[in-house]
Design an enzyme around this catalytic site. Structure first.
Site, short mmCIF file in Angstrom:
data_model
loop_
_atom_site.label_atom_id
_atom_site.label_comp_id
_atom_site.label_asym_id
_atom_site.label_seq_id
_atom_site.Cartn_x
_atom_site.Cartn_y
_atom_site.Cartn_z
N SER A 39 0.43 -1.35 0.06
CA SER A 39 0.45 -0.47 0.04
C SER A 39 0.55 1.79 0.24
O SER A 39 0.80 2.46 -0.41
CB SER A 39 -1.23 -0.08 1.60
OG SER A 39 -0.67 -0.32 2.15
N HIS A 242 -0.86 5.92 6.95
CA HIS A 242 -0.08 5.76 4.95
C HIS A 242 -0.01 6.78 5.05
O HIS A 242 -0.46 8.25 6.16
CB HIS A 242 -1.36 5.16 4.01
CG HIS A 242 -1.25 3.89 4.44
ND1 HIS A 242 -2.42 2.70 5.52
CD2 HIS A 242 -0.89 2.89 3.85
CE1 HIS A 242 -2.17 1.44 5.48
NE2 HIS A 242 -0.84 0.84 4.33
#
Length: 261
Positions: A39, A242
């Site tokens: 990711s 993230h």
């Protein structure tokens, strides 16, 4: 959406600068570029994620391709990927004879999402124990996983420049107030350092280029005044912990650009 739903999704998913230096399009015109990984390479955390792999045009890989116009660009990175996924799905899909390969991998193998979940919902001691469990995996099991992955990449693209990018330290440790205690923040950052050190050691052993993003993220962790990473995010939940758009543009893209130049 409840906090429990957000955390469950976290487990299951595992102002932009205009002056980032880049190789000229002419230099990259003949380059076949492949972006592998998880990711942190697919662009989770940034706007515009799409498909099952949650790929975004704000990812460092897509931005590099847009700025440099390589001959071909294969965007194979996928949210939630572990080393086995790179071996089983991504490398077989690679164009043979690629000139440039980039990758972030190992965080999901080491239990990134379950560790963050534990630290969000448990005591300092339990969080630290979970981080230490991940460190033991990194020391004892991950080296073999990385070796197999890097070998497969080299076999598929023997002449490629392979850039292995690090993960950032997630949390700012100067802010007094944060969604996690100072003990938890330091423990998670310590786990990230251990992971990055192992990734660097194995990448270097294979003759790959290790691109360290940690300096670019210094002072921009979760809870900093100008964070390059998302904290716990309700919608969409996979964005939690993230990089945001600035994280990819100002943190990751310069590291790849420097490594390629």
């Amino acid at each position: 959406m409840s906090r429990a739903t957000v955390l469950a999704c976290l487990v299951s998913s595992s102002v932009l600068a205009l002056t980032v230096a880049a190789a000229s399009p002419a230099q990259a015109a003949g380059v076949d570029y492949v972006a592998l990984g998880d990711s942190y390479s697919s662009g989770v955390g940034a706007p515009g994620q799409s498909g099952l792999c949650l790929r975004s045009n704000y990812s460092y890989a897509a931005q590099w391709a847009t700025r440099n116009s390589p001959a071909t660009f294969q965007f194979l990175a996928c949210s939630g990927a572990e080393t086995d996924d790179v071996l089983d799905s991504q490398v077989p899909a690679m164009k043979s004879g690629a000139d440039l390969v980039s990758i972030t991998i190992g965080g999901n193998d080491a239990g990134f999402a379950p560790t963050v979940l534990t630290c969000l919902t448990s005591s300092d001691a339990t969080c630290t124990a979970k981080v230490n469990e991940g460190k033991a995996y990194v020391a004892n099991t991950l080296p073999g996983k990385l070796n197999a992955t890097y070998t497969a990449i080299r076999n598929k693209a023997p002449g490629a420049k392979v850039v292995v990018l690090s993960y950032p330290n997630i949390f700012d440790t100067s802010a007094a107030l944060c969604e996690m205690s100072m003990t938890k923040r330091k423990a998670i950052n310590s786990g990230a350092q251990t992971l990055d050190d192992m990734i660097k050691a194995r990448a270097t052993a294979f003759g790959f280029t290790f691109a360290d993003v940690r300096g670019n993220f210094t002072g921009h962790g979760v809870c900093a005044a100008r964070p390059y990473l998302n904290g716990l995010t309700i919608i969409p939940p996979q964005n939690s912990y993230h990089p945001n758009a600035n994280g990819y543009t100002l943190g990751y893209l310069p590291a790849l650009t420097s490594a390629v130049s």
